[in-house]
Design a protein around this motif. Structure first.
Motif, PDB file in Angstrom:
ATOM      1  N   ALA A 177       0.870  -1.176   0.000  1.00 47.26           N
ATOM      2  CA  ALA A 177       0.000   0.000   0.000  1.00 47.26           C
ATOM      3  C   ALA A 177       0.904   1.223   0.000  1.00 47.26           C
ATOM      4  N   VAL A 178       0.372   2.373  -0.386  1.00 44.27           N
ATOM      5  CA  VAL A 178       1.118   3.623  -0.311  1.00 44.27           C
ATOM      6  C   VAL A 178       0.955   4.169   1.102  1.00 44.27           C
ATOM      7  N   PRO A 179       2.055   4.358   1.835  1.00 44.91           N
ATOM      8  CA  PRO A 179       1.917   4.856   3.211  1.00 44.91           C
ATOM      9  C   PRO A 179       1.415   6.296   3.226  1.00 44.91           C
ATOM     10  N   PRO A 180       0.806   6.706   4.326  1.00 44.95           N
ATOM     11  CA  PRO A 180       0.179   8.030   4.373  1.00 44.95           C
ATOM     12  C   PRO A 180       1.131   9.173   4.033  1.00 44.95           C
ATOM     13  N   GLU A 181       2.366   9.088   4.459  1.00 43.77           N
ATOM     14  CA  GLU A 181       3.290  10.204   4.233  1.00 43.77           C
ATOM     15  C   GLU A 181       3.664  10.370   2.761  1.00 43.77           C
ATOM     16  N   TRP A 182       3.383   9.373   1.937  1.00 43.44           N
ATOM     17  CA  TRP A 182       3.680   9.453   0.505  1.00 43.44           C
ATOM     18  C   TRP A 182       2.413   9.473  -0.331  1.00 43.44           C
ATOM     19  N   LYS A 183       1.272   9.742   0.275  1.00 44.02           N
ATOM     20  CA  LYS A 183       0.002   9.651  -0.446  1.00 44.02           C
ATOM     21  C   LYS A 183      -0.052  10.597  -1.642  1.00 44.02           C
ATOM     22  N   THR A 184       0.587  11.751  -1.544  1.00 45.99           N
ATOM     23  CA  THR A 184       0.544  12.717  -2.650  1.00 45.99           C
ATOM     24  C   THR A 184       1.738  12.583  -3.599  1.00 45.99           C
ATOM     25  N   ASP A 185       2.615  11.578  -3.342  1.00 42.91           N
ATOM     26  CA  ASP A 185       3.774  11.384  -4.217  1.00 42.91           C
ATOM     27  C   ASP A 185       4.123   9.897  -4.253  1.00 42.91           C
ATOM     28  N   ARG A 186       3.201   9.121  -4.774  1.00 38.17           N
ATOM     29  CA  ARG A 186       3.370   7.666  -4.754  1.00 38.17           C
ATOM     30  C   ARG A 186       4.603   7.239  -5.551  1.00 38.17           C
ATOM     31  N   GLY A 187       4.953   7.985  -6.589  1.00 38.23           N
ATOM     32  CA  GLY A 187       6.135   7.638  -7.370  1.00 38.23           C
ATOM     33  C   GLY A 187       7.391   7.640  -6.534  1.00 38.23           C
ATOM     34  N   ARG A 188       7.506   8.612  -5.620  1.00 38.66           N
ATOM     35  CA  ARG A 188       8.666   8.659  -4.728  1.00 38.66           C
ATOM     36  C   ARG A 188       8.673   7.454  -3.791  1.00 38.66           C
ATOM     37  N   TYR A 189       7.474   7.035  -3.358  1.00 41.88           N
ATOM     38  CA  TYR A 189       7.450   5.844  -2.494  1.00 41.88           C
ATOM     39  C   TYR A 189       7.874   4.603  -3.272  1.00 41.88           C
ATOM     40  N   VAL A 190       7.408   4.459  -4.515  1.00 43.36           N
ATOM     41  CA  VAL A 190       7.836   3.313  -5.317  1.00 43.36           C
ATOM     42  C   VAL A 190       9.348   3.320  -5.473  1.00 43.36           C
ATOM     43  N   ASP A 191       9.923   4.497  -5.732  1.00 44.81           N
ATOM     44  CA  ASP A 191      11.378   4.605  -5.813  1.00 44.81           C
ATOM     45  C   ASP A 191      12.035   4.089  -4.530  1.00 44.81           C
ATOM     46  N   LEU A 192      11.510   4.524  -3.392  1.00 48.25           N
ATOM     47  CA  LEU A 192      12.062   4.126  -2.095  1.00 48.25           C
ATOM     48  C   LEU A 192      11.971   2.612  -1.893  1.00 48.25           C
ATOM     49  N   ALA A 193      10.796   2.060  -2.176  1.00 51.01           N
ATOM     50  CA  ALA A 193      10.581   0.628  -1.962  1.00 51.01           C
ATOM     51  C   ALA A 193      11.464  -0.223  -2.857  1.00 51.01           C
ATOM     52  N   VAL A 194      11.633   0.218  -4.100  1.00 50.78           N
ATOM     53  CA  VAL A 194      12.380  -0.560  -5.087  1.00 50.78           C
ATOM     54  C   VAL A 194      13.888  -0.352  -4.950  1.00 50.78           C
ATOM     55  N   ASP A 195      14.303   0.893  -4.828  1.00 49.07           N
ATOM     56  CA  ASP A 195      15.724   1.229  -4.935  1.00 49.07           C
ATOM     57  C   ASP A 195      16.461   1.277  -3.606  1.00 49.07           C
ATOM     58  N   GLN A 196      15.731   1.358  -2.506  1.00 48.30           N
ATOM     59  CA  GLN A 196      16.406   1.493  -1.212  1.00 48.30           C
ATOM     60  C   GLN A 196      16.046   0.370  -0.243  1.00 48.30           C
ATOM     61  N   ILE A 197      14.747   0.170   0.012  1.00 56.85           N
ATOM     62  CA  ILE A 197      14.372  -0.788   1.057  1.00 56.85           C
ATOM     63  C   ILE A 197      14.697  -2.217   0.639  1.00 56.85           C
ATOM     64  N   LEU A 198      14.323  -2.617  -0.593  1.00 59.02           N
ATOM     65  CA  LEU A 198      14.616  -3.985  -1.023  1.00 59.02           C
ATOM     66  C   LEU A 198      16.111  -4.285  -1.004  1.00 59.02           C
ATOM     67  N   PRO A 199      16.972  -3.452  -1.579  1.00 57.50           N
ATOM     68  CA  PRO A 199      18.405  -3.765  -1.497  1.00 57.50           C
ATOM     69  C   PRO A 199      18.926  -3.845  -0.068  1.00 57.50           C
TER      70      PRO A 199
END
Length: 405
Positions: A177-199
Motif C-alpha cells: 500500500a502507499v503509506p500516508p506520508e507518501w500519499k501525494t507522491d506515490r512515485g517517490r514511495y515506489v522509488d524508495l521501496a524498489v531502490d532502497q528498502i529492497l536492497p
C-alpha cells in the motif's frame, strides 16, 4: 545395513507423492529418519535391513507431510476487528481502504510496536497453524512501508524461523500500500521501496522472495514490473497478489516474470490462466479472504484444471481480510467454497504449496531425501482433514526429525 536415528512404524502414510494411489497412500507404512531427513519411506513389509536408535509406533495413525502455509501476513501490530464490523454493516473493503483504513491502519500499529512485541503476537497466532499441522510457513512484510519497519518485520520473521519450531520463508512486500506520508507522491514511495528498502533487506539476508499487491487500489503492473526487475537483478524469485478484486492483468504479469505463484486470482481471465500454465506459475487459492470479504466471483478452478495450473491452498492469515489461523480450516473452505476435492486441497497444502515457495525439493511429500517434517493425525481417512471444521485432529508434529507436539 542402513543406520537411522529413528524408525516410525505402525502407521498409514499419505505420502502425497504424484503418480500413484490417491493421496500416495500406503496403508501399512514405515519411515526411516536420519539426521533430520527421510532416508526411506514405504510399506512396512518392504522395510530394508536397518539399525534404528529409536522406534516410534504410532498406533495406526495417519502420517502426512507437514503442512505448508505458503501465504501469510503473520507479523503485524494491532488488529482490525472494527473494520470487520464495518464490513458487516455494508462497507466494502475498497471503501474502507480509500477512507484511510485497511492496510494503512495496520501500518501505524506495526510501526509503533517493538520487535519483541511483534514476535510475541506472531508466535501466538502461529500456535493455531502449528496445532493444525503446519511445519513450514511463509511470512510477508508489508505493514511497515518504511525501511526501518520493513526490516523490523523481516527480522521478526527470521527469528520465528530460528525459535518457533517451523521453517520460515520470507517475502518482501514493500509494494503493499502507499503509506500516508507518501500519499501525494506515490512515485517517490515506489522509488524508495524498489531502490532502497529492497536492497537493504537483501543485503541483511532477510529476503527469500519479493511480492507485491497489484490492484487499482494498490499498485499498477508498471510499478510492480519495476520492483520485479530489481528483484531479478538481485537473484530473488517473485510472487504476486494478483487479480483479487478485479481483472488487472496480474496473472499475466506474474507469468511474464516466471513467478513462483500468483495468489488470490479470483478475477484472472482465460489468457492469464494460459500464461500461468505456460510459465509454470502456481495459483495460490486463499478461501479465507474470499469468505471474509463475502466475495462472489470464484477463482477459475476448472480452467486451472484443464490447463494444468497447480493449485496451492493457504490461510492468508492477516489482520484485515483473513484472520484465519488454522490450516485445516483453509483446506475445508477450499473444498466447500471452491469445490476442490479433498485430495486436491491436501496436495495444495503440501506438495504444491512447497512448490509455491520454491521448496519442492525439501518438503511437501514423504519421500527419501526430503526433510523429516511430518504431521500425525487422529483420523481414519485423509479426507477427514477437509471434512472437519474446528475439530482438533493433530496428534503431533515432527520438524527436521524432532517431535514437537
Amino acid at each position: 545395513m542402513s543406520r537411522a536415528d529413528r524408525l516410525i512404524t505402525d502407521c498409514r502414510l499419505a505420502t502425497m507423492a504424484e503418480g500413484g494411489s490417491a493421496y500416495g497412500a500406503i496403508e501399512d507404512g514405515a519411515l526411516l529418519v536420519r539426521d533430520g531427513r527421510i532416508v526411506w519411506a514405504g510399506a512396512r513389509g518392504d522395510l530394508p535391513a536397518h539399525e534404528a536408535a529409536t522406534i516410534d509406533r504410532l498406533g495406526g495413525r495417519w502420517v502426512t507431510p507437514g503442512l505448508v502455509d505458503c501465504h501469510t501476513h503473520l507479523v503485524f501490530g494491532g488488529d482490525r476487528s472494527g473494520e470487520f464490523e464495518q464490513r458487516l454493516g455494508g462497507a466494502t473493503y475498497e471503501e474502507i481502504a480509500r477512507a484511510g483504513g485497511g492496510i494503512v491502519s495496520s501500518v501505524a500499529a506495526t510501526r509503533a510496536a517493538s520487535e519483541d512485541a511483534l514476535h510475541a503476537s506472531a508466535v501466538a497466532r502461529l500456535a493455531g497453524l502449528k496445532a493444525t499441522g503446519v511445519t513450514t510457513v511463509e511470512i510477508k512484510s508489508g505493514y511497515g512501508l518504511d525501511q526501518d519497519s520493513e526490516l523490523k518485520m523481516l527480522r521478526v520473521a527470521r527469528r520465528i524461523g530460528r525459535e518457533a519450531g517451523v521453517r520460515v520463508r520470507t517475502s518482501y512486500l514493500g509494494l503493499h500500500a502507499v503509506p500516508p506520508e507518501w500519499k501525494t507522491d506515490r512515485g517517490r514511495y515506489v522509488d524508495l521501496a524498489v531502490d532502497q528498502i529492497l536492497p537493504a533487506a537483501h543485503a541483511e539476508g532477510l529476503v527469500d522472495a519479493v511480492d507485491a499487491y497489484c490492484e487499482p487500489i494498490a499498485f499498477s503492473t508498471e510499478e510492480v514490473a519495476r520492483l520485479f526487475d530489481r528483484a531479478k537483478a538481485l537473484g530473488l524469485p517473485v510472487k504476486l497478489h494478483a487479480d483479487q478484486l478485479s481483472d488487472g492483468g496480474g496473472a499475466a504479469l506474474a507469468a511474464r516474470y516466471g513467478a513462483l505463484s500468483a495468489d488470490h486470482v479470483e478475477h484472472t481471465n482465460a489468457a492469464g490462466v494460459q500464461a500461468m500454465a505456460a510459465a509454470g506459475v502456481v495459483a495460490v487459492l486463499l478461501p479465507g479472504a474470499w469468505l471474509m470479504l463475502r466475495e462472489t466471483v470464484l477463482p477459475p478452478i476448472d480452467p486451472f484444471r484443464r490447463h494444468g495450473v497447480a493449485m496451492a491452498v493457504a490461510t492468508d492469515c492477516n489482520p484485515g481480510t483473513s484472520p484465519v489461523a488454522s490450516m485445516t480450516a483453509a483446506i475445508n473452505l477450499a473444498c466447500v467454497q471452491f469445490r476442490l476435492t479433498p485430495e486436491e486441497a491436501l496436495a495444495g497444502a503440501t506438495r504444491i504449496a512447497a512448490r509455491a515457495l520454491g521448496l519442492e525439493a525439501e518438503v511437501g511429500t514423504l519421500e527419501a531425501g526430503k526433510a523429516a517434517d511430518l504431521a500425525v493425525w487422529d483420523i481414519e481417512r485423509p479426507a477427514e482433514l477437509a471434512y472437519w471444521l474446528g475439530k482438533p485432529l493433530l496428534a503431533k508434529r515432527m520438524v527436521a526429525g524432532v517431535w514437537d507436539v
